[in-house]
Scaffold this active site. Structure first.
Site, PDB file in Angstrom:
ATOM      1  N   GLU B  72      40.312  30.192  -0.925  1.00  0.00           N
ATOM      2  CA  GLU B  72      40.491  29.445   0.449  1.00  0.00           C
ATOM      3  C   GLU B  72      39.522  28.721   0.765  1.00  0.00           C
ATOM      4  OE1 GLU B  72      39.773  32.716  -0.372  1.00  0.00           O
ATOM      5  OE2 GLU B  72      41.733  34.198   1.260  1.00  0.00           O
ATOM      6  N   HIS B 141      37.506  42.879   8.578  1.00  0.00           N
ATOM      7  CA  HIS B 141      39.228  42.632   9.502  1.00  0.00           C
ATOM      8  C   HIS B 141      39.469  42.102  10.506  1.00  0.00           C
ATOM      9  CE1 HIS B 141      39.518  43.151   5.175  1.00  0.00           C
ATOM     10  NE2 HIS B 141      40.356  42.668   4.684  1.00  0.00           N
TER      11      HIS B 141
HETATM   12  C1  LIG Z   1      38.729  35.997   0.887  1.00  0.00           C
HETATM   13  C2  LIG Z   1      40.055  37.409   0.771  1.00  0.00           C
HETATM   14  N1  LIG Z   1      40.810  36.986   1.023  1.00  0.00           N
HETATM   15  C3  LIG Z   1      41.329  37.232   1.113  1.00  0.00           C
HETATM   16  C4  LIG Z   1      42.049  38.666   1.291  1.00  0.00           C
HETATM   17  C5  LIG Z   1      43.320  39.297   1.433  1.00  0.00           C
HETATM   18  N2  LIG Z   1      42.888  40.112   0.247  1.00  0.00           N
HETATM   19  C6  LIG Z   1      42.698  41.429  -0.256  1.00  0.00           C
HETATM   20  S1  LIG Z   1      42.506  42.596  -1.872  1.00  0.00           S
HETATM   21  C7  LIG Z   1      43.314  40.957  -2.293  1.00  0.00           C
HETATM   22  C8  LIG Z   1      43.572  41.390  -3.585  1.00  0.00           C
HETATM   23  C9  LIG Z   1      42.446  41.360  -4.304  1.00  0.00           C
HETATM   24  O1  LIG Z   1      43.187  41.648  -5.560  1.00  0.00           O
HETATM   25  P1  LIG Z   1      42.404  42.131  -6.608  1.00  0.00           P
HETATM   26  O2  LIG Z   1      40.501  41.140  -6.669  1.00  0.00           O
HETATM   27  O3  LIG Z   1      42.722  42.264  -8.243  1.00  0.00           O
HETATM   28  O4  LIG Z   1      41.378  43.890  -6.725  1.00  0.00           O
HETATM   29  P2  LIG Z   1      43.110  44.783  -6.810  1.00  0.00           P
HETATM   30  O5  LIG Z   1      43.300  44.849  -4.971  1.00  0.00           O
HETATM   31  O6  LIG Z   1      43.982  44.483  -7.864  1.00  0.00           O
HETATM   32  O7  LIG Z   1      41.828  45.973  -6.930  1.00  0.00           O
HETATM   33  C10 LIG Z   1      43.791  40.641  -1.159  1.00  0.00           C
HETATM   34  C11 LIG Z   1      43.915  38.819  -1.410  1.00  0.00           C
HETATM   35  C12 LIG Z   1      40.407  38.821   1.159  1.00  0.00           C
HETATM   36  N3  LIG Z   1      40.509  40.346   1.315  1.00  0.00           N
HETATM   37  N4  LIG Z   1      39.869  37.977   1.170  1.00  0.00           N
END
Ligand SMILES: Cc1ncc(C[n+]2csc(CCOP(=O)(O)OP(=O)(O)O)c2C)c(N)n1
Lengths: 316, 346
Positions: B72, B141
């Site tokens: 971001e 959130h």
């Molecule tokens: C800074 C931020 N941007 C977007 C999100 C929304 N979000 C939550 S989990 C996620 C995906 C994360 O993927 P990964 O780091 O690979 O972990 P996984 O969910 O696969 O365990 C996103 C985009 C967030 N929580 N924080």
């Protein structure tokens, strides 16, 4: 990579029990979730249990583990008692975060879990801070930063690895690489190979994240290096997320390559335990049953626990 | 693209086509892209099948919708650079809380770029973020934070409450040559209202009077405005309800003129209390219309602590139309207002 096919019986049983605890608790959560008894978003880790359990077998209560949003597996593996997790999900004041945190914000100070964060990336730095504290205080605990593949997109990931490496901090970085950021595949979010990039900063190891013996062995080596003053280590564990990113449903991404028979970390371990005659089929079944009983007890505890009162919102 | 030809009367029409807040946003974005090919959308998950809760589903110009990694902070700089290079980006965040990782870019770069160079450049950048409580989502959130963003010089802060406002203000934000933060409350997404099909813009800095009354002035934006209106209509309260539509610029004239008639002010602000929007409105009205105030101004805000997760605590933390009605009723009668009606920790 050579996969170790033998294990000490006590280790093998511990790994099996914890993986079953995580799996069966997650499945129970998934089953109960549509009834709305748990008013909190859940990110389940069915299929990924081997990573949490294989790493945490080597951690002590003094080691500090910092998690992101996908908390249940590593928290339970680290020692968070299941009743406290269930009560938190049920929004009861006996929950580990006293009903303020919900699924994404778990804490257990007794077991080296100083909290978890739902903003992707930021908590990677907190594990580095734990490593710094250990070094400055002359202590011997390790900081552990736990994150998914997509957290490597964020600047804080690089800044944290760089600092940990420059300072030779006692930090284990665990990347639970399930290949997806929600529904976005890794090919769309990372233009680099995660372990190759990490290797620019520090010793990097890879272990099959669906094979608990492989994770257990690599994590053991990684932590031995860290504890002997060798600086931080990056442990990359490719694994599979059987569920949707959030909620109680199975992952429906086309081409996700999941074969629940082939990729199941529990089945893989059970096969080794049987083949090497460490356990019999009856004993494996006993593990499953006793975990079911623990889950029943944890849910009974949660259901009979009091809700918090609005007075608890008083500004502290 | 002379955007100004779309300037609209600022009262919502009635008796026309009814669509949801979400559809109104989608239509506004689609028309902005159609009207001006410099407009493009960028953001994490902006291009996935969920289409930002539907607000960007099936847009007519998918080649101008870009997904990003979880980056971001850098992506905000990328959007700013694109805005400085002739494009009109709409950067979208699924939750305002994720956008906070970009505060360096937003506060030090985006907000300051025009002032630093004495406004020699335009910064036609819209940053959309979805705000507000989810469902047991807890402290990271559920935030809104409009008061905090409005504190920063160089950012306009827009908080549409109705579908009509969502579309008209979105188009105004895209048409604006300075950075605009566009904050959409997720609990408004399914609300329906009259929305003209044609492209139109609403002035930024012009309030909307949602209800006329004589005994109390209530200032409320976004979801709080809808809750306040529900409370007032359900209980037939004699309240002047002003939705500022934009937190900044703030239409103080409309608010002050109302307080001069009613003699009483209550700000309902679904945000943290300390140094917030409620405090700003109360201070500004006190400065401008001290002599008109019959009683001290009142603020109804969140308790001064992070959001809880448990449903039981959430229901106590957040206001409801019924609780607002009780508070307004007490204020009209000059009776004391129970503490939990103005935010338990306030
Ligand atoms: C800074 C931020 N941007 C977007 C999100 C929304 N979000 C939550 S989990 C996620 C995906 C994360 O993927 P990964 O780091 O690979 O972990 P996984 O969910 O696969 O365990 C996103 C985009 C967030 N929580 N924080």
């Amino acid at each position: 990579m050579e996969r170790p096919r033998t294990i000490r019986r006590d280790d093998g049983l511990w790994l099996l029990q914890r993986m079953r605890l995580i799996r069966q608790a997650s499945e129970r959560i998934a089953r109960l979730y549509p009834t709305d008894v748990m008013e909190t978003p859940v990110h389940l880790c069915i299929g990924q249990e081997a990573v949490a359990v294989g790493v945490c077998r080597h951690l002590t209560d003094a080691d500090k583990l910092f998690l992101g949003h996908r908390t249940h597996g590593p928290a339970l593996a680290k020692g968070l008692p299941l009743p406290k997790l269930m009560a938190e999900l049920y929004g009861r004041s006996t929950g580990c975060s006293h009903a303020f945190g919900g699924s994404m914000h778990l804490i257990d100070l007794e077991h080296g879990l100083p909290g978890s964060s739902a903003i992707v990336g930021g908590s990677i730095a907190l594990g580095v801070g734990a490593g710094l504290a250990s070094k400055l205080a002359g202590a011997d605990f390790v900081g552990v930063s736990w994150f998914g593949d997509a957290a490597t997109n964020a600047g804080v990931f690089h800044e944290s690895l760089n600092f940990a490496a420059l300072q030779r901090l006692p930090v284990l970085f665990v990347c639970e690489d399930n290949g997806y950021s929600n529904v976005m595949p890794k090919s769309a979010h990372a233009a680099f190979d995660i372990p190759s990039l990490a290797d620019e900063y520090m010793t990097t190891m890879t272990a099959d994240g669906t094979d608990v013996l492989a994770v257990h062995e690599q994590a053991g080596e990684a932590l031995a290096q860290i504890r002997s003053g060798g600086g931080p280590v990056f442990l990359h564990c490719p694994t599979k997320r059987w569920m949707k990113h959030q909620g109680h449903e199975r992952c429906d991404i086309v081409g996700n390559g999941i074969d629940e028979q082939r990729d199941c970390p529990i089945r893989k371990l059970e096969r080794v335990l049987l083949d090497t005659h460490l356990c019999g089929a009856g004993e494996l079944e006993q593990v499953r049953l006793s975990v079911e009983q623990q889950i029943d007890a944890a849910i009974a505890f949660a259901e009979s626990s009091p809700f918090p009162t609005p007075a608890q919102l008083e500004v502290v | 693209m002379p955007w100004s030809r779309f300037d609209s009367n600022y009262t919502a029409p009635t008796g026309g086509r009814r669509i949801t807040y979400c559809e109104a946003l989608r239509e506004g974005i689609d028309q902005a892209m159609g009207n001006d090919q410099r407009v493009f959308a960028i953001g994490l998950d902006a291009d996935d099948k969920f289409g930002v809760f539907g607000s960007m589903s099936n847009l007519s110009f998918p080649e101008r919708v870009l997904g990003t990694p979880i980056s971001e902070n850098a992506m905000t700089g990328v959007a700013l650079g694109a805005a400085l290079s002739g494009l009109r980006p709409i950067h979208v965040h699924l939750r305002v809380d994720f956008m906070l990782t970009a505060m360096d870019q937003i506060v030090n770069y985006v907000a300051k770029w025009q002032d630093m160079f004495d406004h020699q450049v335009k910064v036609p950048l819209v940053i959309r973020a979805i705000v507000g409580r989810g469902w047991g989502c807890g402290a990271q959130h559920s935030q809104t934070l409009h008061g905090w963003f409005a504190h920063i010089p160089g950012l306009k802060v827009v908080t549409p409450a109705t579908p009509y406002d969502a579309k008209g203000l979105l188009l105004s934000a895209v048409a604006d040559d300075s950075p605009v933060l566009f904050l959409e409350h997720r609990w408004l997404y399914k609300n329906t209202g009259d929305v003209p099909e044609a492209i139109y813009t609403l002035p930024l800095g012009k309030a909307n009077v949602l209800h006329r009354g004589e005994r109390l002035t209530v200032v409320a934006s976004s979801l709080a405005a809808i809750h306040a209106l529900t409370a007032i209509e359900a209980h037939g309260l004699d309240v002047d309800l002003i939705d500022p539509r934009t937190i900044k610029p703030l239409d103080l004239d409309t608010i002050v003129a109302s307080v001069q008639r009613t003699g009483k002010l209550c700000v309902v602000d679904y945000d943290f209390p300390f140094g917030g929007f409620g405090a700003e409105v109360c201070a500004a009205v006190t400065e401008r219309a001290f002599a008109s105030l019959q009683t001290p101004p009142t603020r109804i805000q969140f308790p001064d602590r992070g959001m809880p997760s448990s449903g039981v605590l959430e229901r106590a933390y957040y206001q409801t139309p019924d609780r607002l009605a009780a508070a307004f009723g007490a204020l009209i009668e000059g009776a004391p207002v129970a503490r939990d009606l103005i935010g338990a920790g306030a």
